[in-house]
Design a protein around this motif. Structure first.
Motif, PDB file in Angstrom:
ATOM      1  N   ARG B 314      -4.674  -5.904  19.274  1.00 17.73           N
ATOM      2  CA  ARG B 314      -4.606  -5.114  18.069  1.00 17.73           C
ATOM      3  C   ARG B 314      -6.082  -4.896  17.146  1.00 17.73           C
ATOM      4  NH1 ARG B 314      -0.419  -2.675  13.606  1.00 17.73           N
ATOM      5  NH2 ARG B 314      -1.457  -0.703  12.866  1.00 17.73           N
ATOM      6  N   CYS B 315      -5.641  -6.397  16.942  1.00 18.77           N
ATOM      7  CA  CYS B 315      -6.718  -6.580  15.520  1.00 18.77           C
ATOM      8  C   CYS B 315      -7.896  -6.861  15.899  1.00 18.77           C
ATOM      9  CB  CYS B 315      -6.264  -8.038  15.209  1.00 18.77           C
ATOM     10  SG  CYS B 315      -4.530  -8.077  14.214  1.00 18.77           S
ATOM     11  N   ARG B 316      -8.275  -7.055  16.721  1.00 21.15           N
ATOM     12  CA  ARG B 316      -9.452  -6.887  17.581  1.00 21.15           C
ATOM     13  C   ARG B 316      -9.550  -5.729  18.296  1.00 21.15           C
ATOM     14  NH1 ARG B 316      -7.227 -11.957  19.980  1.00 21.15           N
ATOM     15  NH2 ARG B 316      -4.875 -11.703  21.251  1.00 21.15           N
ATOM     16  N   THR B 317      -9.160  -4.804  17.955  1.00 22.00           N
ATOM     17  CA  THR B 317      -9.517  -3.057  18.520  1.00 22.00           C
ATOM     18  C   THR B 317      -9.629  -2.467  17.185  1.00 22.00           C
ATOM     19  OG1 THR B 317      -7.267  -2.861  19.512  1.00 22.00           O
ATOM     20  CG2 THR B 317      -9.126  -3.990  20.684  1.00 22.00           C
ATOM     21  N   GLU B 318      -9.139  -2.491  16.138  1.00 22.69           N
ATOM     22  CA  GLU B 318      -8.584  -1.578  15.367  1.00 22.69           C
ATOM     23  C   GLU B 318      -8.398  -2.302  14.263  1.00 22.69           C
ATOM     24  OE1 GLU B 318      -4.601   0.947  13.311  1.00 22.69           O
ATOM     25  OE2 GLU B 318      -4.001   0.191  15.831  1.00 22.69           O
ATOM     26  N   ARG B 319      -9.970  -1.622  13.239  1.00 30.26           N
ATOM     27  CA  ARG B 319      -9.483  -2.050  11.919  1.00 30.26           C
ATOM     28  C   ARG B 319      -8.563  -2.127  10.615  1.00 30.26           C
ATOM     29  NH1 ARG B 319     -15.327  -1.642   8.427  1.00 30.26           N
ATOM     30  NH2 ARG B 319     -14.925  -3.410   7.099  1.00 30.26           N
ATOM     31  N   ASP B 327       6.134  -4.208  -2.691  1.00 23.21           N
ATOM     32  CA  ASP B 327       6.057  -4.967  -4.148  1.00 23.21           C
ATOM     33  C   ASP B 327       4.345  -4.729  -4.864  1.00 23.21           C
ATOM     34  OD1 ASP B 327       3.912  -6.134  -2.535  1.00 23.21           O
ATOM     35  OD2 ASP B 327       4.061  -8.307  -3.214  1.00 23.21           O
ATOM     36  N   GLY B 328       3.479  -3.440  -4.624  1.00 24.93           N
ATOM     37  CA  GLY B 328       2.183  -3.051  -5.390  1.00 24.93           C
ATOM     38  C   GLY B 328       1.275  -3.172  -4.816  1.00 24.93           C
ATOM     39  N   ARG B 329       1.415  -4.712  -4.274  1.00 28.87           N
ATOM     40  CA  ARG B 329      -1.050  -5.118  -3.977  1.00 28.87           C
ATOM     41  C   ARG B 329      -1.290  -4.015  -2.832  1.00 28.87           C
ATOM     42  NH1 ARG B 329       0.144 -10.967  -2.000  1.00 28.87           N
ATOM     43  NH2 ARG B 329       2.752 -10.326  -2.345  1.00 28.87           N
ATOM     44  N   SER B 330      -2.119  -4.257  -2.762  1.00 30.40           N
ATOM     45  CA  SER B 330      -2.510  -3.228  -1.461  1.00 30.40           C
ATOM     46  C   SER B 330      -3.478  -4.949  -0.749  1.00 30.40           C
ATOM     47  CB  SER B 330      -3.922  -2.480  -1.875  1.00 30.40           C
ATOM     48  OG  SER B 330      -3.182  -2.010  -2.575  1.00 30.40           O
ATOM     49  N   VAL B 331      -3.024  -4.648   0.908  1.00 34.00           N
ATOM     50  CA  VAL B 331      -3.738  -5.554   1.970  1.00 34.00           C
ATOM     51  C   VAL B 331      -4.280  -5.023   2.737  1.00 34.00           C
ATOM     52  CG1 VAL B 331      -1.305  -6.287   2.948  1.00 34.00           C
ATOM     53  CG2 VAL B 331      -2.980  -7.988   2.859  1.00 34.00           C
ATOM     54  N   ALA B 332      -5.150  -5.410   3.797  1.00 32.06           N
ATOM     55  CA  ALA B 332      -5.813  -4.543   4.368  1.00 32.06           C
ATOM     56  C   ALA B 332      -5.469  -5.873   5.527  1.00 32.06           C
ATOM     57  CB  ALA B 332      -7.535  -4.572   4.912  1.00 32.06           C
ATOM     58  N   CYS B 333      -4.603  -5.961   5.736  1.00 31.37           N
ATOM     59  CA  CYS B 333      -3.975  -6.205   7.060  1.00 31.37           C
ATOM     60  C   CYS B 333      -2.704  -5.696   7.723  1.00 31.37           C
ATOM     61  CB  CYS B 333      -3.330  -7.829   6.850  1.00 31.37           C
ATOM     62  SG  CYS B 333      -2.802  -9.243   8.285  1.00 31.37           S
ATOM     63  N   HIS B 334      -2.816  -5.697   9.334  1.00 34.02           N
ATOM     64  CA  HIS B 334      -1.254  -4.792  10.154  1.00 34.02           C
ATOM     65  C   HIS B 334      -0.215  -5.710  10.609  1.00 34.02           C
ATOM     66  CE1 HIS B 334      -4.872  -2.590  12.115  1.00 34.02           C
ATOM     67  NE2 HIS B 334      -5.551  -3.560  12.970  1.00 34.02           N
ATOM     68  N   TYR B 335      -0.610  -6.753   9.769  1.00 37.43           N
ATOM     69  CA  TYR B 335       0.656  -7.673   9.765  1.00 37.43           C
ATOM     70  C   TYR B 335       0.823  -8.560   8.672  1.00 37.43           C
ATOM     71  CZ  TYR B 335       0.587  -6.367  14.829  1.00 37.43           C
ATOM     72  OH  TYR B 335      -0.080  -5.736  15.848  1.00 37.43           O
ATOM     73  N   PRO B 336       1.054  -8.403   6.737  1.00 35.54           N
ATOM     74  CA  PRO B 336       0.875  -8.418   6.389  1.00 35.54           C
ATOM     75  C   PRO B 336       1.532  -9.645   6.087  1.00 35.54           C
ATOM     76  CG  PRO B 336       1.363  -6.481   6.133  1.00 35.54           C
ATOM     77  CD  PRO B 336       0.695  -6.682   6.881  1.00 35.54           C
ATOM     78  N   ARG B 337       1.434 -11.435   5.447  1.00 29.60           N
ATOM     79  CA  ARG B 337       2.858 -12.404   5.589  1.00 29.60           C
ATOM     80  C   ARG B 337       3.572 -12.309   3.804  1.00 29.60           C
ATOM     81  NH1 ARG B 337       2.415 -15.732   8.862  1.00 29.60           N
ATOM     82  NH2 ARG B 337       2.868 -17.307   7.290  1.00 29.60           N
ATOM     83  N   THR B 338       4.282 -11.037   4.590  1.00 25.84           N
ATOM     84  CA  THR B 338       5.611 -11.131   3.158  1.00 25.84           C
ATOM     85  C   THR B 338       6.515 -12.232   3.632  1.00 25.84           C
ATOM     86  OG1 THR B 338       6.371  -9.130   4.748  1.00 25.84           O
ATOM     87  CG2 THR B 338       5.107  -8.453   3.233  1.00 25.84           C
ATOM     88  N   GLU B 339       7.458 -11.855   3.190  1.00 24.55           N
ATOM     89  CA  GLU B 339       8.272 -12.882   3.010  1.00 24.55           C
ATOM     90  C   GLU B 339       9.447 -12.859   4.200  1.00 24.55           C
ATOM     91  OE1 GLU B 339       8.853 -15.672   1.248  1.00 24.55           O
ATOM     92  OE2 GLU B 339       7.498 -14.511   0.114  1.00 24.55           O
ATOM     93  N   VAL B 340       9.570 -11.569   4.184  1.00 25.32           N
ATOM     94  CA  VAL B 340      10.209 -11.338   6.487  1.00 25.32           C
ATOM     95  C   VAL B 340       9.478 -11.479   7.525  1.00 25.32           C
ATOM     96  CG1 VAL B 340      11.151  -9.728   7.635  1.00 25.32           C
ATOM     97  CG2 VAL B 340      11.132  -9.077   5.235  1.00 25.32           C
TER      98      VAL B 340
END
Lengths: 347, 346
Positions: B314-319, B327-340
């Motif tokens: 997915r990361c290789r094709t979809e931006r 938690d209020g911040r913004s991130v540009a990632c399909h799989y953000p590194r949250t605690e879970v």
């Protein structure tokens, strides 16, 4: 070929610098840039020299390597490399040691490489200057070296010109060149200052691996206390041409003695924990070698100066830890706590 | 007008006031190569679709490696560079594409401080002339009051007024940077964009200038955009952080959130790469492999996928677009590194 030098005990320091003093001719009086610098480098050790610009880090290293201009520079003191006094060696013999037994990695890889030859040709030239090996053999060795320092596609990279490489790749090419003759001592002058943190991490990793795989000793010159903390076994702190404190990395970080070292440690913003309201900065700017104050050179910027500081300070010594300062040992923890906070009680 | 990206650009702002400066889908492209045939050359996407809001009173830190477009973005925000695409709003008014005359009042309110203090000061003019020129050009003070104002400025940045008659070469690097700051303050700006203002200075002097920035912010109610590659310095001065990679913002949030629990794998790698003197116990280091891809032909999909340890198809094709997290911040990632995902995924 140099005859093997007698080195009876493998634990002897491979480099001993004693009382090194360097002065430059100017259009007025000679200016002393380095005063009485002494240190040892043990086999397999990473020695870090820290200090701000103008503190004499680079000049001391250039004079050890005999790279200063003899017409304008006066060097005194002794430099003993593998049991041999190298300051007095004739140029011809010094050239055989430089590059072959002591290699230099400079700060800016772009100026260390010539833009008009491919990096492969430059590495091969260095190999052929010190070993009798065929052109083809030298080129093959260059490809191997580029692979060893972690460049992708070394057989393709060998034909690239410096401008075709990124900063990190160029620095790795320079390191490959420095390694070409398996030097016993690697001198790295701010090798990562021009690089981004992620690339810096790669280069530091590489230097650590070299020490492990080849047992090279490394002199690492830097102004970044973070790099020192991560790499160094022993540390020299330089200020205004003198070594103001020296010791093992643990001694310098856990129990620093000199107020300048305290200031250096305190002026780095922390990466974790609460952010301080203000950074503890050192007031003023470093002196130039031409107008050093009499007595302790750090005194004008020192928060703890008292009357004796207008005289040359004594060197306290204890268990390999030295400091050039009047503050008596029993007063140190109390004064230090006012700069660095109390948590750094003498470990 | 306020689409998802623009809203994401406001994440974790402390103030509820409208933004002082806002970039919406801002892009900066350079063309090079064959100039005679339009469309045949190559294009560098130096800044690519960036939305960013700066609120009054905050210090927004802009970090990233060299070549990530942070300086270009800074210069677009001050309109030193023409903007290729997108909008730039100052106090709600569009200023991204207006002419020089309409821009003049904006020039006063937004000032820039540069990295190299010696390169940005005219060596042939005295400090007094350097500082007085903007006052005259913009007619901020009557001529008779200019001298007093110059003394006031020198006092603000901690230099003795006697130094007004000196030339730039007579100063040390730290003092020169103070003059650069005084010149920016001469215009009584609301916003200062500082591009690597301390990276050319020695550590002990660097701390003095970082403190000066904090003092001036409190004293003059300034707003900063602070661009730097030194992550420790940025943490010290900033209230919010924007992390850039290859022309885009990959993570945006309050300083403590971003440094404490980085959500983007790039932010995580960047932070782990910093050597630390204070905590000398080796923490786990993520050494990124490879180099920054060329901005001429950026990789498809997520720009970071070529170096990301967690990338999948997915990361290789979809931006991924910048989107707010819980938690209020913004991130540009399909799989953000949250605690879970950190405990479950690795």
């Amino acid at each position: 070929m140099i005859p093997p030098v007698a080195n009876p005990d493998p634990t002897d320091p491979i480099l001993r610098v004693g009382g090194l003093t360097v002065s430059f001719a100017t259009d007025r009086d000679p200016v002393t840039a380095i005063r009485d610098v002494s240190f040892d480098v043990n086999p397999g050790e990473i020695l870090s020299i820290v200090g701000e610009s103008g503190s004499g880090k680079t000049v001391s290293l250039l004079s050890i390597l005999g790279l200063t201009d003899p017409r304008t520079t006066t060097t005194s003191g002794s430099v003993i490399f593998k049991g041999k006094r190298i300051l007095e060696l004739p140029d011809r013999e010094m050239r055989r040691i430089r590059g072959r037994e002591i290699a230099l990695i400079s700060q800016d890889p772009m100026t260390a490489l010539t833009p008009v030859y491919t990096i492969g040709m430059q590495i091969a030239e260095q190999i052929r200057a010190h070993q009798s090996i065929s052109r083809r053999g030298a080129r093959k060795r260059a490809v191997e070296l580029l692979g060893e320092v972690g460049l992708p596609n070394p057989s393709e990279m060998v034909d690239r010109f410096p401008h075709q490489l990124s900063g990190g790749m160029r620095q790795r090419a320079v390191i490959a060149m420095a390694l070409s003759c398996n030097p016993a001592l690697l001198v790295a002058d701010e090798p990562t200052t021009a690089l981004d943190v992620t690339v810096q991490a790669q280069v530091l990793d590489l230097l650590r691996r070299l020490r492990k795989d080849f047992g090279s000793s490394i002199i690492l010159i830097t102004h970044d206390m973070g790099v020192v903390g991560e790499m160094a076994d022993r540390v020299l702190v330089m200020y205004a041409g003198r070594v103001v404190e020296s010791g093992t990395a643990e001694q310098i970080f856990d129990d620093p003695w000199h107020p300048y070292t305290w200031g250096l440690l305190a002026s780095i913003p922390p990466l974790r924990g609460p952010r301080p309201e203000r950074l503890a900065s050192i007031s003023g700017t470093p002196p130039t070698p031409a107008n050093l104050p009499p007595g302790c050179a750090f005194a004008p910027r020192c928060r703890f100066r008292f009357e004796p500081c207008s005289n040359p300070p004594p060197r306290y010594k204890d268990d390999g830890h030295t400091a050039l300062c009047f503050i008596p040992p029993e007063d140190r923890p109390r004064l230090r706590a006012t700069v660095l906070g109390g948590e750094r009680s003498a470990a | 007008m306020t689409d998802a990206a623009v809203l994401a650009a406001r994440s974790q702002a402390e103030s509820s006031a409208p933004p002082l400066l806002e970039a919406r889908h801002l892009s900066k492209r350079y063309h090079f190569g064959k100039r005679l045939l339009p469309g045949s050359g190559k294009i560098v996407h130096a800044v690519d679709d960036v939305s960013l809001a700066v609120f009054p009173g905050e210090t927004l830190g802009l970090v990233g490696e060299s070549g990530c477009g942070k300086s270009t973005l800074g210069r677009c925000l001050t309109r030193l560079y023409e903007i290729s695409e997108g909008e730039l709003l100052f106090e709600g008014r569009e200023i991204g594409h207006v002419g020089a005359r309409q821009l003049k009042p904006y020039r006063r309110k937004v000032q820039m401080i540069f990295q190299d203090p010696s390169g940005s000061l005219n060596p042939r003019r005295r400090v007094a002339d350097i500082l007085a020129q903007p006052l005259r050009v913009h007619g901020i003070r009557p001529r008779a009051e200019i001298d007093d104002r110059l003394r006031e400025l020198m006092d603000l940045v901690g230099l003795p007024p006697g130094y007004l008659d000196r030339y730039p070469h007579e100063f040390s690097g730290g003092q020169r940077q103070r003059i650069g700051i005084a010149r920016a303050l001469a215009m009584e700006p609301q916003l200062i964009v500082a591009d690597e203002p301390v990276s050319a200075l020695d550590v002990s002097v660097q701390a003095q200038i970082v403190n000066l920035f904090a003092d001036l912010r409190d004293q003059l109610a300034l707003t900063y955009v602070f661009i730097a590659h030194d992550l420790a310095v940025v943490r010290q001065v900033s209230t919010r952080i924007a992390v850039m990679y290859l022309g885009s913002i990959v993570e945006l949030g309050s300083t403590d959130t971003v440094y404490g629990r980085p959500a983007h794998p790039y932010t995580e790698a960047l932070l782990s790469a910093i050597p630390e003197p204070h905590a000398r116990q080796q923490c786990e280091r993520i050494v990124l492999q490879g180099d920054l891809p060329s901005p001429i032909s950026p990789p498809p999909g997520c720009r970071f996928h070529t170096r990301c340890p967690f990338a999948d198809d997915r990361c290789r094709t979809e931006r991924p677009l910048l989107r707010p997290l819980d938690d209020g911040r913004s991130v540009a990632c399909h799989y953000p590194r949250t605690e879970v995902s950190r405990t479950a995924g690795t």
